[in-house]
Design an enzyme around this catalytic site. Structure first.
Site, PDB file in Angstrom:
ATOM      1  N   HIS A  89       0.824  -1.213   0.000  1.00 52.02           N
ATOM      2  CA  HIS A  89       0.000   0.000   0.000  1.00 52.02           C
ATOM      3  C   HIS A  89       0.861   1.268   0.000  1.00 52.02           C
ATOM      4  O   HIS A  89       0.594   2.203  -0.752  1.00 52.02           O
ATOM      5  CB  HIS A  89      -0.908  -0.001   1.234  1.00 52.02           C
ATOM      6  CG  HIS A  89      -1.741  -1.237   1.343  1.00 52.02           C
ATOM      7  ND1 HIS A  89      -2.848  -1.473   0.543  1.00 52.02           N
ATOM      8  CD2 HIS A  89      -1.616  -2.328   2.131  1.00 52.02           C
ATOM      9  CE1 HIS A  89      -3.364  -2.647   0.851  1.00 52.02           C
ATOM     10  NE2 HIS A  89      -2.645  -3.194   1.797  1.00 52.02           N
TER      11      HIS A  89
HETATM   12  O1  RIB Z   1      -3.998   0.172   5.410  1.00 53.78           O
HETATM   13  C1  RIB Z   1      -2.700   0.162   4.876  1.00 53.78           C
HETATM   14  C2  RIB Z   1      -1.762   0.894   5.769  1.00 53.78           C
HETATM   15  O2  RIB Z   1      -1.740   0.268   7.029  1.00 53.78           O
HETATM   16  C3  RIB Z   1      -0.307   0.865   5.284  1.00 53.78           C
HETATM   17  O3  RIB Z   1       0.304   2.092   5.629  1.00 53.78           O
HETATM   18  C4  RIB Z   1       0.312  -0.302   6.005  1.00 53.78           C
HETATM   19  O4  RIB Z   1       1.602   0.057   6.523  1.00 53.78           O
HETATM   20  C5  RIB Z   1      -0.675  -0.645   7.114  1.00 53.78           C
HETATM   21  O5  RIB Z   1      -0.118  -0.497   8.335  1.00 53.78           O
END
Ligand code: RIB
Ligand code: CA
Length: 322
Positions: free
Chosen positions: A255
């Site tokens: 992500h």
């Molecule tokens: O939902 C995705 C986010 O939360 C990203 O930043 C990942 O690091 C998780 O912790």
């Protein structure tokens, strides 16, 4: 390479975490990005452990020249701290053991706004941007610090991984069915940072784009990484981090890498203008709603789609580069 080639000078605000660590390494490798400093925030892990993880990764990559600052140890409004241990593993880096540099110190969280102010004012207005891939606690504190308000005008833009806006017609949350982890961890901070009245450009990419099933890493990629000729410590670290991630979930989405790509290569994304509402109370705490409005300013741009082929070229070329 002289710095004149660099298009973006950035400060990373991270909670490493596996995808934060990969996003950091991808930013460090970029010919278009110069990382001026990295601050850590309570999220996947505590901000002190996040700072230690960041120091270790920078040391492994020979970049201990980059200052590391420990940021907020808890959300703005202290609630139960949540940790997605399952995904980031022991120590937040999938159990990866890395050595700490000798005499490198973590700059204290008290100096975070001082560091950011002095960094922003060392360059022209708008030249330094922030890439935020964790809960937005540190950034919110800058926005609400009266001594910082004039400095805020020096910021170029903020590229944020957070929220889930349902622009894929199905993704509205992950950590709860209504909320994405970063916004769920500190919804008050997200609300402050995404205030449309702030005269600052912010780009936001949510789970509805970052969870794209065509933009994942899988065990096949990890195998390629481990077979690379002339592997370096950087590719070994990448293989270890991704190896853990795909052991937890056969294919995984990085992500936070999307927030780096959105700053460096915005043309890979379809961005919509509008405003974001964040729910603070009840079962939908942390839920993020995007209201598209073409008449609004450019202050808030939300990614509604990504060019999968181009993004994967960006991602794999960086992951597989020694
Ligand atoms: O939902 C995705 C986010 O939360 C990203 O930043 C990942 O690091 C998780 O912790
Ligand atoms: Ca993160």
């Amino acid at each position: 390479l002289s710095n004149t080639m660099v298009n973006y000078k950035v400060i990373l605000d991270v909670d490493p975490g596996i995808d934060d660590a990969i996003a950091t390494m991808i930013a460090l490798q970029s010919l278009d990005i110069e990382v001026l400093g990295i601050s850590t925030v309570n999220g996947n892990i505590g901000s002190r452990l996040g700072a230690l993880n960041t120091l270790k990764i920078l040391h492994a990559l020979g970049r201990s020249d980059i200052p590391v600052l420990q940021g907020a140890t808890k959300p703005l409004i202290k609630r139960r701290t949540v940790r997605p241990e399952y995904f980031h593993g022991k120590g937040g880096l999938g159990g990866l053991q890395l050595e700490l540099p000798e005499n490198k110190k973590i700059l204290s969280k008290l100096r975070l706004s001082d560091f950011i102010e002095s960094t922003l004012k060392s360059y022209r207005k708008g030249e330094v941007s922030i890439i935020a891939t964790g809960p937005l606690t540190n950034i919110a504190k800058l926005f609400t610090d009266d001594n910082f308000s004039s400095t805020l005008g020096y910021l170029g833009e903020i590229s944020i991984m957070g929220g889930a806006f349902g622009l894929d017609n199905e993704t509205f949350g992950s950590f709860t069915k209504y909320a994405e982890f970063n916004f769920y961890s500190d919804p008050e901070a997200a609300k402050i940072v995404l205030d449309e009245n702030q005269n600052l450009n912010r780009k936001v990419v949510g789970l509805d784009v970052t969870s794209n099933p065509l933009c994942t890493v899988d065990p096949e990629l990890v195998r390629k990484l481990t077979k690379l000729k002339g592997t370096t410590l950087k590719t070994k670290i990448t293989a270890s981090l991704l190896g853990f991630a795909v052991s937890v979930r056969n294919t995984c989405n990085l992500h936070d890498v999307f927030a780096v790509a959105m700053l460096e290569k915005p043309s890979l994304f379809k961005l919509k203008k509008g405003r974001i509402e964040v729910i603070l109370n009840g079962t939908m705490r942390g839920h993020s709603k995007f209201i598209e409005d073409n008449a609004s300013s450019n202050h808030i741009l939300v990614a509604s789609d990504v060019n999968e082929k181009e993004f994967n070229n960006f991602l794999f070329s960086r992951l597989l580069k020694n």
